[in-house]
Each structure stands twice: as structure tokens, then as C-alpha cells.
Design an enzyme around this catalytic site. Structure first.
Site, PDB file in Angstrom:
ATOM      1  N   SER A 111       0.712  -1.289   0.104  1.00 33.63           N
ATOM      2  CA  SER A 111      -0.018   0.121   0.061  1.00 33.63           C
ATOM      3  C   SER A 111       0.942   1.257  -0.076  1.00 33.63           C
ATOM      4  CB  SER A 111      -0.802  -0.151   1.294  1.00 33.63           C
ATOM      5  OG  SER A 111      -1.474   1.322   1.422  1.00 33.63           O
ATOM      6  N   TYR A 134      -2.158   5.564  -4.308  1.00 31.16           N
ATOM      7  CA  TYR A 134      -3.306   6.653  -3.968  1.00 31.16           C
ATOM      8  C   TYR A 134      -2.648   7.929  -4.518  1.00 31.16           C
ATOM      9  CZ  TYR A 134      -5.793   4.115  -0.180  1.00 31.16           C
ATOM     10  OH  TYR A 134      -6.636   3.175   0.338  1.00 31.16           O
ATOM     11  N   THR A 160      -6.099   2.744  -6.528  1.00 26.56           N
ATOM     12  CA  THR A 160      -7.184   2.809  -6.118  1.00 26.56           C
ATOM     13  C   THR A 160      -7.917   3.923  -6.352  1.00 26.56           C
ATOM     14  OG1 THR A 160      -6.287   1.507  -4.046  1.00 26.56           O
ATOM     15  CG2 THR A 160      -8.292   2.774  -3.752  1.00 26.56           C
ATOM     16  N   ARG A 169     -14.785   6.412   9.925  1.00 29.13           N
ATOM     17  CA  ARG A 169     -14.646   5.147  10.709  1.00 29.13           C
ATOM     18  C   ARG A 169     -14.627   5.388  12.156  1.00 29.13           C
ATOM     19  NH1 ARG A 169      -9.742   3.582   6.539  1.00 29.13           N
ATOM     20  NH2 ARG A 169     -11.035   3.620   4.483  1.00 29.13           N
ATOM     21  N   LYS A 256      -8.923  -0.556  -8.912  1.00 24.83           N
ATOM     22  CA  LYS A 256      -9.330  -0.900  -7.688  1.00 24.83           C
ATOM     23  C   LYS A 256     -10.319  -0.099  -7.150  1.00 24.83           C
ATOM     24  CE  LYS A 256      -8.214  -2.582  -2.922  1.00 24.83           C
ATOM     25  NZ  LYS A 256      -8.558  -1.465  -2.080  1.00 24.83           N
ATOM     26  N   HIS A 280     -13.870  -1.534  -0.839  1.00 24.20           N
ATOM     27  CA  HIS A 280     -12.677  -1.071   0.344  1.00 24.20           C
ATOM     28  C   HIS A 280     -12.876  -1.810   1.490  1.00 24.20           C
ATOM     29  CE1 HIS A 280      -9.424   1.968   0.077  1.00 24.20           C
ATOM     30  NE2 HIS A 280      -9.276   1.571   1.390  1.00 24.20           N
ATOM     31  N   ASP A 311     -12.367  -8.161  -4.130  1.00 17.43           N
ATOM     32  CA  ASP A 311     -11.756  -8.147  -2.791  1.00 17.43           C
ATOM     33  C   ASP A 311     -13.168  -7.973  -1.697  1.00 17.43           C
ATOM     34  OD1 ASP A 311     -12.291  -5.538  -2.153  1.00 17.43           O
ATOM     35  OD2 ASP A 311      -9.951  -5.208  -2.439  1.00 17.43           O
ATOM     36  N   GLY A 313     -14.622  -9.647   2.231  1.00 14.31           N
ATOM     37  CA  GLY A 313     -15.243 -10.514   2.850  1.00 14.31           C
ATOM     38  C   GLY A 313     -14.569 -11.754   2.512  1.00 14.31           C
ATOM     39  N   ILE A 314     -13.638 -11.981   2.009  1.00  8.53           N
ATOM     40  CA  ILE A 314     -12.873 -13.195   2.109  1.00  8.53           C
ATOM     41  C   ILE A 314     -12.380 -13.799   3.374  1.00  8.53           C
ATOM     42  CG2 ILE A 314     -11.174 -14.760   0.759  1.00  8.53           C
ATOM     43  CD1 ILE A 314     -12.780 -13.909  -1.463  1.00  8.53           C
ATOM     44  N   ARG A 315     -12.947 -14.671   3.829  1.00 11.87           N
ATOM     45  CA  ARG A 315     -12.362 -15.256   5.392  1.00 11.87           C
ATOM     46  C   ARG A 315     -12.277 -16.840   5.014  1.00 11.87           C
ATOM     47  NH1 ARG A 315     -12.357 -10.778   5.034  1.00 11.87           N
ATOM     48  NH2 ARG A 315     -13.521  -9.313   6.496  1.00 11.87           N
ATOM     49  N   ARG A 335      -7.954  -8.349   5.470  1.00 12.45           N
ATOM     50  CA  ARG A 335      -8.109  -8.815   6.923  1.00 12.45           C
ATOM     51  C   ARG A 335      -7.518 -10.154   7.057  1.00 12.45           C
ATOM     52  NH1 ARG A 335     -12.838  -5.800   5.838  1.00 12.45           N
ATOM     53  NH2 ARG A 335     -12.770  -3.921   6.968  1.00 12.45           N
TER      54      ARG A 335
HETATM   55  C1  GLV Z   1      -6.922   2.637   3.700  1.00 14.78           C
HETATM   56  O1  GLV Z   1      -6.667   2.274   2.579  1.00 14.78           O
HETATM   57  C2  GLV Z   1      -7.837   2.367   4.416  1.00 14.78           C
HETATM   58  O2  GLV Z   1      -8.637   1.879   4.010  1.00 14.78           O
HETATM   59  O3  GLV Z   1      -7.639   2.774   5.606  1.00 14.78           O
END
Ligand code: GLV
Length: 391
Positions: A111, A134, A160, A169, A256, A280, A311, A313-315, A335
Site C-alpha cells: 500500500s 493513492y 485505488t 470510521r 481497484k 474497500h 476483494d 469478505g474473503i475469510r 483482513r
Molecule cells: C486505507 O486504505 C484504509 O482503508 O484505511
């Protein structure tokens, strides 16, 4: 003697272990979506709605998951997604994850918002990795960043398009997330109660955004992540930017953040070599549909012009197979590998990849398939969701 990691059977096992080992603000950063986190939850929940078709009495010997992504040989159709602050899940996190990916034979994507730099990864790996870009307001910096990725022999650029502004968030805002961490009593407590993590961090110099720090004037202190992003990221990014970015990089560009068929067509018209269907990880537009839900309509719009990945939700290996059955050429995991990294560094990422690979292999056998290339819509039941999309 099996190690603690060997006893981890699912990505969720790794998540629980990571939660015990990673300071709250960084664990939460990985485990958060924007606003209500509804899209974050849907990404996982919608995979659960897809049912697999069992076939029996099929010769299941000699199975293979090997295929290609962006023309590169991969052990399975899974790539490590670009994730921010990965080097805060554990010291030198990006280097550890890149090494695990390289040994396993799957692509690693670094990233822009990583802790370890492009050059750090190039120094610690031997095969080309992918770089995620980015676009920021400071175009001179972006030119240099693309040139650095090129100089490091990155074999694809992941561009992205869905983060011109940052989704809100709540966990990050409440935690006061920043990199390097602030030393408020709350943060010191979070780090002090994770001594292995803290010990590792004391042993590395890599504690800030090394792709950026020292390369941009006025970015000595990146402060709180949301404020910094708001001031630096370019809100005017448009489709026409894809062309000069591709020209400057001189290699394949994977776009993406596509969730809409019209955007998929625009991405291709402007030179995208591949697309990642992505919301994302539910971190941007909360209320948007899950990635797996829109995959069929994007595939229809793309009509085979470029490879489409997914991408979100892939667990499990089963989730990857479901995406492949619907037509994706592969899936990116974020994740799922971050939990492995927090749980056990490089070995933890390897464990996450092994878990996914084993799940794919056994599931494929029980579906009566021996070659990943033969997995398709005939391997799943069409439910309401998929039927509406034409399956
Ligand atoms: C960065 O890519 C983030 O989603 O925090």
C-alpha cells in the site's frame, strides 16, 4: 510439537489471537468499516448465502489450484491486498507479509500507506511485488512514487479509485489513530499491555509511513490519519488520470474500487488492464452492496475484455471458490492475512494462506473438480441474489 499457529484452523482463530497481541487502536483499524459497518458485514454475510453443489464418484486425484494472475504464475488465485499501516500490526509487518507471500507463491501488494517502504520490500524479497497507488494533490510526489515503484521492478500497479475522501470510521476516530502512535496515557496503556508487540517495535526504525515520510515536504508529522488524508488526497482524481499514470508506470494497471458496471466500462476505456471489484472492505461508502453481490453485473459489463478480481469478505478458501465460480479470476485478501500477521508475523501469514489453500483444495474435491480452471457457475446453486443477476 505443533506450534500455537499450527492449531489455528480458521481465519477467525487467527483473528482472536491477533486481538490478544496487537494494540487495540491498530487491531481496530483493520477490523473497522465506515459508519454503521453494514457493508463490511454484508461482504462476509453474502458469501454465506451462496451454496456449493456437491458431486460424488468423480476421480479426485491430482488436484491443482495453480493458475495465473496478471500473467504471473500463482499457487492459488489469491493475492495479498494492499492494506494501510500493516507495519503497525507487528514490527516490519509489510516485509514479513511480502516474504510469506513470496515463499507461498502468491502476489503481495504494498500500500502507499504502508509503514515499510517500496525500497524496504524490494530489499527483502527477490520476486516482483505489486504496488498500490493513492493519488495525492502533490503531483511531483506522485510522479516520484510511480518512478520508485518502477525502479523497484514492481510488476503491476494497483490504482485505488475509491478513496478521494476517507469514509468516516468511528473506531479510528474514537481511538485517535495516528502513525507513529501518540503517547497519550490510553495509547501507552494499549501498547504496554502488548509487550511482544512493543518489544518488536523497539527493535525497528520502521514506525511511520516510509513511502511518504522524508519524500514530501510538510509531512514530517502525519498527525491523525483522517485529517492528514483529507489534506493530502486528491479529490479531483478522474478517469483521465488513469492514462498518464499507466504511461508513467509503463506496466499493467489494475483499477481497484469498482462497484458499478458503468465504472467498469470507463476503467477499461481509459486503459485499465484489470479490475478489482471492491468496496474497500466496507471502509468507504457504507450502504453500498457487497462485492460478491455486484460481481455478476460487473462481469456482464466487462464481457471478457479484462480480468476481473474481487476483494471484500474473503475469510475462507470457500469464499475464494465462490468468487471464482461466479467468474472472478482471483480474490484479494486483506483482513484475512492481517489477522495472521498480528497473530504470528511471517509464519502467521503463511498459516492464513495454508488455511485458505486447504479449504479450497478439499472443497474443490467435494465439488468434484480437480482443476481450478474448471470451477464455474455449475458448481454453485443459484439463489435469489444470483438469479437476479442472470445466473
Ligand atoms: C486505507 O486504505 C484504509 O482503508 O484505511
Amino acid at each position: 510439537m505443533p506450534t500455537a499457529l499450527d492449531r489455528m484452523l480458521t481465519i477467525d482463530d487467527l483473528k482472536r489471537r491477533a486481538k490478544r497481541r496487537v494494540p487495540k487502536m491498530f487491531f481496530d483499524y483493520a477490523d473497522s468499516g465506515s459508519w454503521t459497518e453494514g457493508t463490511y458485514r454484508d461482504n462476509e454475510a453474502d458469501f454465506q448465502k451462496i451454496r456449493l453443489r456437491q458431486r460424488v464418484a468423480v476421480n479426485m486425484e491430482g488436484r491443482t489450484l495453480r493458475t495465473q494472475m496478471m500473467g504471473e504464475e500463482v499457487a492459488m488465485p489469491v493475492a495479498l491486498a494492499p492494506t494501510g499501516l500493516t507495519g503497525m500490526q507487528i514490527a516490519d509487518g509489510e516485509i514479513k507479509a511480502a516474504k510469506a507471500a513470496e515463499k507461498f507463491g502468491v502476489p503481495f501488494t504494498l500500500s502507499t500507506m504502508s509503514i515499510c517502504s517500496i525500497e524496504d520490500i524490494a530489499e527483502h524479497t527477490t520476486r516482483p511485488f505489486w504496488f498500490q497507488l493513492y493519488v495525492m494533490r502533490d503531483r511531483e510526489f506522485i510522479y516520484r512514487l510511480i518512478d520508485r515503484a518502477k525502479a523497484a521492478k514492481c510488476s503491476a500497479l494497483v490504482l485505488t479509485m475509491d478513496l478521494q475522501v476517507l469514509g468516516q470510521r468511528h473506531k479510528d476516530l474514537r481511538n485517535g489513530l495516528s502513525a507513529p502512535p501518540k503517547f497519550t496515557p490510553k495509547h501507552v496503556w494499549q501498547m504496554a499491555t502488548r509487550p511482544l508487540w512493543a518489544f518488536g517495535m523497539l527493535g525497528t526504525q520502521r514506525r511511520t509511513f516510509r513511502n511518504i515520510h522524508g519524500h514530501v515536504s510538510g509531512a514530517a508529522d502525519l498527525g491523525s490519519l483522517s485529517a492528514w488524508t483529507a489534506s493530502q488526497f486528491d479529490p479531483t482524481l478522474s478517469w483521465s488520470d488513469v492514462r498518464w499514470i499507466k504511461e508513467r508506470f509503463g506496466g499493467p494497471v489494475i483499477v481497484k474500487g469498482v462497484l458499478d458496471p458503468e465504472d467498469a466500462k470507463l476503467a477499461i476505456a481509459n486503459g485499465a488492464d484489470a479490475i478489482i471489484v471492491s468496496n474497500h472492505g466496507g471502509r468507504q461508502l457504507d450502504g453500498a452492496p457487497s462485492s460478491i453481490r455486484v460481481l455478476p453485473e460487473i462481469l456482464d459489463a466487462v464481457n471478457g475484455a479484462v480480468d476481473v478480481y474481487l476483494d471484500g469478505g474473503i475469510r475462507s478458501g470457500q469464499d475464494v471458490l465462490k468468487a471464482v465460480a461466479l467468474g472472478a479470476k482471483g480474490a484479494f485478501i486483506g483482513r484475512a492475512f492481517l489477522y495472521g500477521l498480528g497473530a504470528g508475523g511471517e509464519a502467521g501469514v503463511t498459516r492464513a494462506l495454508e488455511i485458505i489453500q486447504r479449504e479450497m483444495d478439499i472443497t474443490m474435491a467435494l465439488m468434484g473438480e480437480r482443476d481450478i480452471h474448471n470451477v464455474g457457475p455449475h458448481n454453485i446453486y443459484s439463489n435469489d441474489l444470483l438469479r437476479r443477476q442472470g445466473y
